[in-house]
Design a protein around this motif. Structure first.
Motif, mmCIF file in Angstrom:
data_model
loop_
_atom_site.group_PDB
_atom_site.id
_atom_site.type_symbol
_atom_site.label_atom_id
_atom_site.label_comp_id
_atom_site.label_asym_id
_atom_site.label_seq_id
_atom_site.Cartn_x
_atom_site.Cartn_y
_atom_site.Cartn_z
ATOM 1 N N THR A 214 42.595 -22.347 88.169
ATOM 2 C CA THR A 214 44.000 -22.734 88.347
ATOM 3 C C THR A 214 44.775 -21.616 89.037
ATOM 4 O O THR A 214 45.590 -21.864 89.935
ATOM 5 N N ARG A 215 44.515 -20.389 88.656
ATOM 6 C CA ARG A 215 45.212 -19.260 89.282
ATOM 7 C C ARG A 215 44.903 -19.205 90.774
ATOM 8 O O ARG A 215 45.791 -18.992 91.599
ATOM 9 N N ILE A 216 43.623 -19.418 91.118
ATOM 10 C CA ILE A 216 43.240 -19.362 92.538
ATOM 11 C C ILE A 216 43.929 -20.492 93.302
ATOM 12 O O ILE A 216 44.500 -20.282 94.378
ATOM 13 N N SER A 217 43.897 -21.699 92.745
ATOM 14 C CA SER A 217 44.518 -22.823 93.449
ATOM 15 C C SER A 217 46.037 -22.651 93.525
ATOM 16 O O SER A 217 46.658 -22.987 94.530
ATOM 17 N N PHE A 218 46.637 -22.129 92.466
ATOM 18 C CA PHE A 218 48.088 -21.906 92.505
ATOM 19 C C PHE A 218 48.437 -20.954 93.642
ATOM 20 O O PHE A 218 49.348 -21.192 94.428
ATOM 21 N N MET A 219 47.657 -19.870 93.754
ATOM 22 C CA MET A 219 47.928 -18.893 94.815
ATOM 23 C C MET A 219 47.697 -19.519 96.187
ATOM 24 O O MET A 219 48.436 -19.226 97.136
ATOM 25 N N ASN A 220 46.706 -20.381 96.295
ATOM 26 C CA ASN A 220 46.470 -21.030 97.587
ATOM 27 C C ASN A 220 47.604 -22.001 97.928
ATOM 28 O O ASN A 220 47.958 -22.165 99.097
ATOM 29 N N GLU A 221 48.181 -22.606 96.911
ATOM 30 C CA GLU A 221 49.326 -23.494 97.165
ATOM 31 C C GLU A 221 50.536 -22.669 97.641
ATOM 32 O O GLU A 221 51.231 -23.046 98.585
ATOM 33 N N ILE A 222 50.740 -21.532 96.983
ATOM 34 C CA ILE A 222 51.843 -20.646 97.394
ATOM 35 C C ILE A 222 51.605 -20.131 98.820
ATOM 36 O O ILE A 222 52.533 -20.046 99.631
ATOM 37 N N VAL A 278 42.174 -38.725 77.846
ATOM 38 C CA VAL A 278 43.211 -37.714 78.094
ATOM 39 C C VAL A 278 43.309 -37.455 79.596
ATOM 40 O O VAL A 278 42.322 -37.049 80.225
ATOM 41 N N ASP A 279 44.485 -37.693 80.170
ATOM 42 C CA ASP A 279 44.693 -37.385 81.587
ATOM 43 C C ASP A 279 44.662 -35.873 81.780
ATOM 44 O O ASP A 279 45.171 -35.141 80.934
ATOM 45 N N MET A 280 44.091 -35.429 82.889
ATOM 46 C CA MET A 280 44.027 -33.985 83.171
ATOM 47 C C MET A 280 44.654 -33.732 84.543
ATOM 48 O O MET A 280 43.971 -33.290 85.479
ATOM 49 N N PRO A 281 45.972 -34.017 84.694
ATOM 50 C CA PRO A 281 46.573 -33.909 86.031
ATOM 51 C C PRO A 281 46.517 -32.500 86.610
ATOM 52 O O PRO A 281 46.389 -32.335 87.826
ATOM 53 N N LEU A 282 46.587 -31.494 85.759
ATOM 54 C CA LEU A 282 46.557 -30.127 86.272
ATOM 55 C C LEU A 282 45.165 -29.801 86.839
ATOM 56 O O LEU A 282 45.039 -29.269 87.952
ATOM 57 N N ALA A 283 44.130 -30.154 86.091
ATOM 58 C CA ALA A 283 42.764 -29.901 86.566
ATOM 59 C C ALA A 283 42.497 -30.696 87.861
ATOM 60 O O ALA A 283 41.857 -30.190 88.788
ATOM 61 N N GLU A 284 43.019 -31.918 87.921
ATOM 62 C CA GLU A 284 42.867 -32.740 89.141
ATOM 63 C C GLU A 284 43.511 -32.028 90.328
ATOM 64 O O GLU A 284 42.952 -31.989 91.430
ATOM 65 N N ALA A 285 44.696 -31.467 90.097
ATOM 66 C CA ALA A 285 45.423 -30.797 91.186
ATOM 67 C C ALA A 285 44.688 -29.533 91.626
ATOM 68 O O ALA A 285 44.636 -29.221 92.817
ATOM 69 N N VAL A 286 44.097 -28.824 90.666
ATOM 70 C CA VAL A 286 43.349 -27.601 90.991
ATOM 71 C C VAL A 286 42.199 -27.950 91.935
ATOM 72 O O VAL A 286 41.950 -27.280 92.942
ATOM 73 N N TRP A 287 41.527 -29.043 91.628
ATOM 74 C CA TRP A 287 40.405 -29.515 92.455
ATOM 75 C C TRP A 287 40.880 -29.876 93.860
ATOM 76 O O TRP A 287 40.290 -29.484 94.869
ATOM 77 N N LYS A 288 41.989 -30.604 93.894
ATOM 78 C CA LYS A 288 42.514 -31.095 95.177
ATOM 79 C C LYS A 288 42.978 -29.930 96.060
ATOM 80 O O LYS A 288 42.669 -29.869 97.254
ATOM 81 N N VAL A 289 43.702 -29.006 95.473
ATOM 82 C CA VAL A 289 44.213 -27.863 96.244
ATOM 83 C C VAL A 289 43.031 -27.021 96.748
ATOM 84 O O VAL A 289 43.039 -26.539 97.882
ATOM 85 N N ASN A 290 42.006 -26.889 95.919
ATOM 86 C CA ASN A 290 40.848 -26.091 96.327
ATOM 87 C C ASN A 290 40.129 -26.735 97.520
ATOM 88 O O ASN A 290 39.765 -26.058 98.475
#
Ligand code: NAD
Length: 460
Positions: A214-222, A278-290
């Motif tokens: 998540t940290r890596i994908s967050f930084m890539n989004e930024i 259980v929905d995992m929208p954050l994990a889904e977004a991490v995958w997508k951004v990566n």
């Protein structure tokens, strides 16, 4: 202690060797007979800093043995570690075929009390299924321990020898005591041996990899936003990482994470969520951004050569999924090279360790070179895809001399845009000012920021 390790890959071989180094007697078992024969002849199947010496030394001392016979290992061991692969299945779940197969085999040969320790990354609840499988085959008593592995490829020996924490997931006090004793030599600095139930231990491993990814994908989004706004992602990273609450690890922008862990573990986490409603929208977004990070980078390189793809030659530095390993599983570098070749570009590539493994995946389309500068001869651009140390302080003059055009695509943000512009390069990085001097420097990277750059930290 007498130990068995089943599965002699990155985790199993490091585990077996390090436990033998600490004085234990270890028998390593693998179903791959070639691998076992090679190891008996001193051939180490993976590149991992410091591993070869330990394997040689402990094998010579008679404390490390290799076999294909599980029965033999089980008969002679008090504790049996399982470290077989759990790759991604087609539906995104963890493929547990290997661990289930070993559980059945174990059940068939278990005749006396043993402690069975799961080192492979397995979804929460797997301990129940495995216990059931083994119990269905034997009446012999055993205790089950979930002991997820947190080593990073590239620093695996160091991580195993000096873990910042060890997780012991078991309901058995006896097994807990044995595991505490076993890990004592490795816990002289860090005292963090954390005991919990098996389900929480299984979940802890996925949560840890999920957080780091998540940290890596967050930084890539930024970084993506930096590219559109003129901010410099490297400076943002430094500012962000210096916040004590946040820390600097796993915040390097680039072409995203790969390897044998993060991608499959994120997918498995999403799958576990789905099967539990259980929905995992954050994990889904991490995958997508990566996925977008590598795609966007490859698109940008290919667009540069639009209309002249068939004449263009690209020099590539780095094929491993990160530095200090020969592992190319889910490597973003291999993905990019596949895209380049498909687009019609000719690719000359160099990697300090991963060349043969990458060539096996990429086939004849790849021209493998023996050194970094040789890979640039007659190329129309350099493309840096893995952050190996030897790429971090390049001889810019030599690069210019070797290239037909002074163009550098940097997928790991290793260089300073201003220095590159000054040296006359067209320089394209991730989340940083790009171009040939006109835009370069918008983000005003200071000399101190450049020289103070710490080596990127990589996912496992
Ligand atoms: N690679 C890492 O950095 C890392 C880090 C932490 C956790 N893990 C986890 O550890 C586990 C192992 O990963 P790895 O990278 O070491 O895998 P790997 O693919 O490198 O090695 C697995 C080994 O298991 C052997 N094997 C498969 N089935 C077997 C059987 N029935 N009997 C005996 N041997 C068998 C294979 O031949 C192979 O040598 C995975 O669950 C992974 O997610 C890996």
């Amino acid at each position: 202690m007498k130990l068995g390790v089943v599965g002699v890959g990155y985790v199993g071989l490091v585990t077996g060797a390090c436990l033998a180094e600490a004085g234990n007697h270890v028998i390593c078992v693998d179903s791959d007979a070639d691998k076992i024969h090679g190891l008996r002849d001193g051939v180490i199947p993976i590149y991992e800093c410091g591993l070869e010496e330990i394997v040689r030394r402990t094998a010579k001392a008679g404390r490390l043995h290799f076999t294909t016979d599980l029965n033999d290992a089980v008969a002679q061991s008090d504790v049996i570690f399982l470290a077989v692969g759990t790759p991604m299945a087609e539906d995104g779940s963890a493929n547990l075929y290997g661990v289930y197969a070993v559980a059945r085999e174990l059940g068939n040969v278990l005749t006396e009390y043993r402690i069975i320790v799961m080192k492979s990354t397995v979804p929460v609840g797997t301990h129940e299924a495995l216990t059931r499988i083994i119990r269905s085959k034997t009446t012999a008593p055993f205790d089950y321990v979930s002991n997820p592995e947190f080593l990073k490829e590239g620093a695996a020996v160091e991580d195993f020898m000096h873990p910042d924490r060890v997780i012991i997931g078991t309901t058995s006090q006896k097994a807990r005591d044995v595991m505490t004793e076993l890990y004592k030599p490795f816990m002289r600095k860090s005292k963090r041996l954390i005991c919990m139930d098996p389900a929480s231990a299984e979940m802890t491993k996925y949560a840890a990899n999920g957080m780091l990814a998540t940290r890596i994908s967050f930084m890539n989004e930024i970084s993506r936003l930096c590219e559109e706004t003129g901010a410099d992602a490297e400076l943002v990273r430094q500012g962000l990482g210096s916040d004590g609450r946040i820390g600097s690890a796993f915040l390097f922008p680039g072409i995203g994470f790969g390897g044998s862990c993060f991608p499959k573990d994120i997918r498995a986490l999403i799958h576990t969520g789905r099967t539990n409603g259980v929905d995992m929208p954050l994990a889904e977004a991490v995958w997508k951004v990566n996925a977008a990070a590598r795609t966007r980078f490859a698109d940008r390189v290919i667009a540069h050569f639009k209309g002249r793809e068939s004449h263009a030659v690209l020099g590539v530095w780095g094929l491993a999924f990160k530095a200090n390993t020969d592992d190319v599983r889910e490597s973003p570098a291999v993905y990019c090279v596949q895209r380049f070749i498909k687009a019609g570009l000719q690719v000359r590539a160099y990697d300090p360790q991963a060349g043969p493994a990458a060539a096996a995946v990429l086939g004849a389309g790849l021209e493998l070179c023996q050194d970094a500068h040789g890979a640039l001869e007659g190329c129309d651009a350099l493309c840096v895809l893995t952050d190996w140390q030897e790429f971090r302080t390049p001889d810019l003059e030599a690069i210019r001399a070797a290239l037909r055009a002074p163009v550098v695509f940097d997928g790991r943000d290793l260089y300073d845009p201003q220095s590159m512009a000054r040296a006359g390069f067209q320089y394209y990085a991730v989340g940083r000012p790009s171009g040939s001097g006109d835009h370069a420097g918008q983000g005003k990277a200071s000399a101190c920021a450049v020289s103070g750059r710490v080596p990127p930290e990589e996912p496992c």
